[in-house]
Design an enzyme around this catalytic site. Sequence first.
Site, PDB file in Angstrom:
ATOM      1  N   GLU A  83     -47.543 -34.708   3.604  1.00 20.13           N
ATOM      2  CA  GLU A  83     -48.478 -35.270   4.579  1.00 20.13           C
ATOM      3  C   GLU A  83     -47.882 -35.314   6.083  1.00 20.13           C
ATOM      4  O   GLU A  83     -48.490 -36.177   6.803  1.00 20.13           O
ATOM      5  CB  GLU A  83     -48.867 -36.612   4.054  1.00 20.13           C
ATOM      6  CG  GLU A  83     -47.968 -37.655   3.931  1.00 20.13           C
ATOM      7  CD  GLU A  83     -48.490 -39.057   3.534  1.00 20.13           C
ATOM      8  OE1 GLU A  83     -49.313 -39.695   4.274  1.00 20.13           O
ATOM      9  OE2 GLU A  83     -48.293 -39.640   2.461  1.00 20.13           O
ATOM     10  N   CYS A 115     -49.488 -39.550  -0.094  1.00 20.74           N
ATOM     11  CA  CYS A 115     -48.529 -39.749  -0.826  1.00 20.74           C
ATOM     12  C   CYS A 115     -48.787 -39.195  -2.474  1.00 20.74           C
ATOM     13  O   CYS A 115     -47.803 -39.185  -3.211  1.00 20.74           O
ATOM     14  CB  CYS A 115     -47.908 -41.276  -0.941  1.00 20.74           C
ATOM     15  SG  CYS A 115     -47.356 -41.863   0.483  1.00 20.74           S
ATOM     16  N   HIS A 237     -45.043 -45.198  -7.164  1.00 22.98           N
ATOM     17  CA  HIS A 237     -44.782 -45.192  -5.719  1.00 22.98           C
ATOM     18  C   HIS A 237     -44.287 -46.094  -4.690  1.00 22.98           C
ATOM     19  O   HIS A 237     -44.694 -47.113  -4.994  1.00 22.98           O
ATOM     20  CB  HIS A 237     -46.301 -44.361  -4.991  1.00 22.98           C
ATOM     21  CG  HIS A 237     -46.156 -44.318  -3.477  1.00 22.98           C
ATOM     22  ND1 HIS A 237     -45.395 -43.432  -3.044  1.00 22.98           N
ATOM     23  CD2 HIS A 237     -46.840 -44.820  -2.366  1.00 22.98           C
ATOM     24  CE1 HIS A 237     -45.504 -43.701  -1.721  1.00 22.98           C
ATOM     25  NE2 HIS A 237     -46.202 -44.502  -1.383  1.00 22.98           N
TER      26      HIS A 237
END
Length: 391
Positions: A83, A115, A237
């Site tokens: 990204e 992400c 994450h």
Amino acid sequence: MASDAAIGIHDLSFATSEFVLPHTALAEHNGTEVGKYHVGIGQRSMSVAAEDEDIVTLGAAAAAPIIARHGTDEIRTVVFATESSIDQAKSAGVYVHSLLGLPTATRVVELKQACYGATAALQFAIGLVHRDPTQRVLVIASDISKYELDSPGEATQGAAAVAMLVGPDPALVRIEGPSGLFTADVMDFWRPNYREAALVDGQESITAYLQAVEGTWKDYTERGGHALEEFSAFCYHQPFTKMAYKAHRHLLNTCGYDTDDAEIKRAIGQTTAYNAVIGNSYTASVYLGLAALLDQADDLTGKSIGFLSYGSGSVAEFFAGSVVPGYRQHLRTEAHREAIDRRRPLDYAAYRWLHQRSFPADGGDHPTQEQTSGTFRLAALRGHKRIYERH
Ligand code: CAA
């Protein structure tokens, strides 16, 4: 179930940047009590890219050891998830393909959904291998996280790349079905094309992440996934490591369990070791969590790991992996520790200078200072073209 054929992560390697900024230096600069960083968000330091590093050099550095070990013959596809893209048209993966000397008979593509992109790449790779089990897919997740100076997000920057070789009969982790999926149109974190630094609504992003945890888990259980107790560990994450604690507590609450701090630490503690010192690496973050777990846990043979991949905006996925017997012989624990330990500390002024610099957009010849000690470097921007070198 077809998706439970033995396909998964055969090898995993990561790279990070030349420099590191300790959170003590940031705290000293902005007068923040350092406990807010060390305890409140769970971060000790963050990787900072050198002037001659970018997502391509990091991605190539992560993937090179995989090519050295396995060769290039079976790789037919490279999927580059990021990204922090460097070009609106050309995939960063094409530069990596060239730097690593991959065969011309390869498809290369870049994927984006904040992400979450690397998890999409992993799932697409599994689909390709399922269709043609003679091929392997090189998945690269590479990002440099950048927020405005002096903003609350500044403490949650970082930089790293993870490369994974996905194939049949994997040596590390078999990826299993089903997946729990969740998409919601929210503006929690985004970066318009004209901006270098991300925009973020911090508290909204935490709420959106927790809603995604709940949503993916609901879909996962409705599709007949494992019960919560069947997992030995969970890789989340990690925009900052405390977020994994918040997420796991929320998952336990959602499932009606008591939120015992010791149990939460047991389930996720080992996944946070690399992220705590590297910072947010966006697409790579959840797989740095896996690397830290595999590198540190005593023996996970046959154990199930839960993965929660979240990408702002937002798309999320919960899925399971099963650790393959003999996996420890294939780990890169020493190389991973070295990638972290070799970073050179920056003082705050040097970090700030790097943060503020950008290439002029005039099409001229703009060489970079030689800063990285890595194998790959971004030597210049010349006539709007990025020039890479391999040492
Ligand atoms: N000692 C110990 N703890 C302290 C402390 C001290 N001296 N001072 C504060 N704290 C604690 C606070 O109590 C708080 O803890 P809780 O979250 O448990 O309540 C924690 O430190 C953080 O404090 P604040 O909430 O006051 O921090 P902040 O408002 O300055 O910003 C942030 C925190 C919102 C995470 C900010 O860093 C940010 O915007 N980061 C970027 C966005 C982000 O990472 N979002 C995560 C979800 S989105 C996602 O996952 C995608 C992605 O990669 C971006």
